[in-house]
Motif scaffolding. Sequence first.
Motif, mmCIF file in Angstrom:
data_model
loop_
_atom_site.group_PDB
_atom_site.id
_atom_site.type_symbol
_atom_site.label_atom_id
_atom_site.label_comp_id
_atom_site.label_asym_id
_atom_site.label_seq_id
_atom_site.Cartn_x
_atom_site.Cartn_y
_atom_site.Cartn_z
ATOM 1 N N VAL A 56 0.965 -1.234 0.006
ATOM 2 C CA VAL A 56 0.137 0.222 -0.141
ATOM 3 C C VAL A 56 0.831 1.052 -0.103
ATOM 4 O O VAL A 56 0.602 2.180 -0.721
ATOM 5 N N ARG A 57 1.816 1.171 0.850
ATOM 6 C CA ARG A 57 2.690 2.319 1.003
ATOM 7 C C ARG A 57 3.676 2.608 -0.534
ATOM 8 O O ARG A 57 3.533 3.698 -0.880
ATOM 9 N N ALA A 58 4.034 1.619 -1.103
ATOM 10 C CA ALA A 58 4.879 1.932 -2.293
ATOM 11 C C ALA A 58 3.645 2.271 -3.332
ATOM 12 O O ALA A 58 4.096 3.056 -4.033
ATOM 13 N N GLU A 59 2.647 1.804 -3.519
ATOM 14 C CA GLU A 59 1.896 2.066 -4.564
ATOM 15 C C GLU A 59 1.326 3.455 -4.490
ATOM 16 O O GLU A 59 1.065 4.075 -5.193
ATOM 17 N N THR A 60 0.885 3.573 -3.319
ATOM 18 C CA THR A 60 0.569 4.997 -2.762
ATOM 19 C C THR A 60 1.658 6.356 -3.327
ATOM 20 O O THR A 60 1.124 7.191 -3.608
ATOM 21 N N ILE A 61 2.891 5.909 -2.777
ATOM 22 C CA ILE A 61 3.884 6.861 -3.032
ATOM 23 C C ILE A 61 4.003 6.905 -4.666
ATOM 24 O O ILE A 61 4.155 8.371 -5.132
ATOM 25 N N THR A 62 3.931 5.929 -5.346
ATOM 26 C CA THR A 62 3.964 5.980 -6.593
ATOM 27 C C THR A 62 2.900 6.783 -7.178
ATOM 28 O O THR A 62 3.098 7.549 -8.412
ATOM 29 N N THR A 63 1.682 6.512 -6.812
ATOM 30 C CA THR A 63 0.519 7.197 -7.358
ATOM 31 C C THR A 63 0.629 8.796 -7.110
ATOM 32 O O THR A 63 0.143 9.600 -8.001
ATOM 33 N N MET A 64 1.192 9.228 -6.106
ATOM 34 C CA MET A 64 1.292 10.517 -5.538
ATOM 35 C C MET A 64 2.040 11.370 -6.586
ATOM 36 O O MET A 64 1.926 12.468 -6.452
ATOM 37 N N ARG A 65 2.968 10.798 -7.285
ATOM 38 C CA ARG A 65 3.633 11.373 -8.132
ATOM 39 C C ARG A 65 3.154 11.477 -9.642
ATOM 40 O O ARG A 65 3.802 12.018 -10.287
ATOM 41 N N GLN A 66 1.941 10.958 -9.743
ATOM 42 C CA GLN A 66 1.233 11.035 -10.926
ATOM 43 C C GLN A 66 0.645 12.311 -11.441
ATOM 44 O O GLN A 66 0.620 13.322 -10.383
ATOM 45 N N ASP A 67 0.820 12.838 -12.678
ATOM 46 C CA ASP A 67 0.259 14.270 -13.152
ATOM 47 C C ASP A 67 -1.179 14.616 -12.575
ATOM 48 O O ASP A 67 -1.339 15.693 -12.112
ATOM 49 N N TYR A 68 -2.153 13.572 -12.527
ATOM 50 C CA TYR A 68 -3.257 13.846 -12.267
ATOM 51 C C TYR A 68 -3.609 14.241 -10.811
ATOM 52 O O TYR A 68 -4.402 15.079 -10.351
ATOM 53 N N ILE A 69 -2.445 13.853 -9.829
ATOM 54 C CA ILE A 69 -2.482 14.406 -8.368
ATOM 55 C C ILE A 69 -1.772 15.636 -8.335
ATOM 56 O O ILE A 69 -2.314 16.587 -7.454
#
Lengths: 561, 317
Positions: free
Chosen positions: B203-216
């Motif tokens: 969960v931590r790893a996926e959340t960190i990766t997602t937080m770097r996305q453009d839509y965020i």
Amino acid sequence: MTLRLTLVSIALFLGLAPVTDQAAADSHRSLTIGITQFPATMNPMIESMLAKSYILAMVFRPVVTYDQRWKLVCMLCVRLPSVKNGDAEVVELPGGKKGMRITWQIREGVRWGDGAPVTVKDVQFAWKIGRHPKSGVANREPYVRTVAIERVDDRTFVQVIDKVRFDYQLLVPDPMPAHMEEKAFREPAEYKHRTLYDRDFAHPGLYNGPYRVANIVSGSHVELVRNQNWWGREPYFNRIIVRAIGNSAALEANLQAGGIDYAAGELGLTPRQALGLKARTRDKYTFIFKAGLIYEHADFNLDNPILKDRRVRRAMAYGLDRKQMSQALFRNLQPVADTAVSPLDPYAEKDVRRYPYDPRKAAALLDAAGWKLGDDGWRRDAKGNRLTLSLMTTADNRTRSLVSEIMQAYWRRIGIDVRLKLQPPRIFFGRTVTRRIYPGLAMYAWISAPGSTPRSSLHSSMVPNPANGWGGQNYPGFRNKEVDGLIESIETELIPAKRRVLWKRLQQIYADELPVLPLYFRANAYVIPRWLKGIRPTGHLAPSTLWIEEWHAVDDQAKAN
Amino acid sequence: MTAFLVRRAIQAAVVLLVMSFVIYGLIGLMPGDPIDIMIASDPKLTPADAARLKALYGLDLPIWERYVNWLSSAVGGDFGYSRTHNRPVLEIMGPHLLRTLILMGISFALSVAIAIPLGVWAAARPYSFRDYSVNLFSFAGRSVPPFWLALLLIFVFAVWLGWFPAGGMETVGDGSLADRGWYMVLPIVTLTLLNISGFTRYVRAETITTMRQDYIRTARAKGVSSRGVLTRHALRNALIPVVTIIALDFGTVFSGALITETVFAYPGMGKLIFDAVMTNDYNLALIGLLFATLVTLVANLGADLAYVGLDPRIKLQ
């Protein structure tokens, strides 16, 4: 009132019933025993498992058994038949072959748990089950050796066996409740699935011991309660729970945490574990270490050209300080073995070749066998081949793997390169040993009955091979005509003094030829709470629970504390 | 949707058939059969006894013939008897399955319920003290052998403190809900601690990766609060791969946890299947393992359906 009702309802929902004095008293009269196995079935005739024997001994009594002094005694019979007292006689059978007629009488008052008397019909029924090839009974020999069971009256019968045998008293079938099981046996091939011991295990009519089975939760526990129709001495405990805890470390933790009262010696903690617990807990428990018939040894594969040479086998025995090993690992609680016969056995012989630790003698024997010590510390033959052997054993037994490492270190000192190979038990016993595919040595244990002949493990007809369907347990491949003859004579000799002479010679050959490296007789560790008295370990296959009615608490208060 | 489900059902049936063949063959290829083991433990058994018993249990037949016999009975609904329990396989499996379902189900639900917020909490401030602490806990949980953790908990909470029973499933003669719950505390804690660590890391790893996305970044630029970005935008997307992991692990809810069950003397599916494999109890081992396979297949199907819920761009085909 409403509040009180609510509280009571909550308590009932949570199962928190108030503890009454009666309940407390009852709990003091209950005993929880921990064992490391769970029985596959409670049917006395199907499957042979130590866990089953242990529990069954409390609910089902045999006709005869060996007692704590290793003497054969009656449990269901009035007196032990013998040639001397005239209850057993050698007779000529139809066809001219010699056999035996043995008269047995069942004790008066012996009943099943539903009140039905135990009669000759029950013995005949057990014989019928045992003889049938499809009933699922593993060892049929006692039943097929019996050619007739003649009823004299309800309690008396004559058993006719087809051969003169020293162990004729052990061939009597233990009665099975015909009034309960006959229906299940109508289709013998289905009996193992239909037996009431598995389908209706709580029926009192299945048991004739001081207790009966009240409940079985597969894989967890067996609950026993008093048999209301028990005909013998009244047992102390009202209820006995046998809990299966497969891991011995967890068993120890349960013992200390109070999850169990007592860890069974027959199926409980290892001696090393018990020694550790003894050092930590001081006076909390009584510790009994009972050495017996479990014979730890290493088979030499005699088809191996190196091990075929008796000098090499003897050198390996002299090169191993078994006494020191027993002292260091087991504080001498596990006696060093000289032969396969336990020192407690009445036929154990002291006048045999022994192999005390003597590395010089070991070196001399290896030199004579052509294995010379090189500059690198290893022995080699004339062609320069290093003296290398493998020692295989089971991977699940920590003590055994420790012993194998120590053996390897000792043999390293005399220049033998021993490679250890540990295998899971099902592979080791299911193939490696039974198919004789271990190239060097195989270390494991045998268990036998007092005075039983080593036909299966030493007779040359018992070397497993494809022709005999890999039957027999002569895994070293030992072939000796004199030993074959001695085994056959021992089996048919009825006079104890003559048997003793035969046994002596057999043990002497065993120690001289050394087809097997004797290590030690394993001890069972009984860890008994101080308040529990009356447990008398036997050291043989008959479990201590056969005398469960002698077990008692010092007093209720002691247990409560 | 219906076509999708039908297709997956057919695939599942094929997988089960192949698995049954593979499992049966693998157990059969293991050295030694039950009678060989029986012979090694009972010196009184004669070669004739061995031959008779092998014929009685059908072990004298070639393995393919035994498999065909089993398969034809199983298709007819007869899963046979357990050789080691002398009772029908389903009768033996039922109570074990229920116990495992309760034990593993509770610990699984607790693990997911704790791991997701914990992973997100750590990911909200990556490389902070909080994150390092959660990471340390996760790595410790992954590194600790289950038997060691179980024994540690037993010695602390059962032997020393005496708060909980050291093992078993109930007080014999009681067996009330509260009593059973009492016995399950330590096994559940053991399993939950072990499971949390794995899930938290994903969960931590996926959340960190997602937080770097453009839509965020876009969401932040639009003025969405940090909490809103994390819970409404990042978490939902981060959960897609996590759902796969959870679905794959879901099979263990039914197949049990061998080590934990053994140490806590809890009669569940893990120990049952292990013992059945080790004693060549074909029928029991086969049904136990096939059931675990079936559950994993169903859980994967559930995961596929969950993807659709989590990400509207995903379509079932």
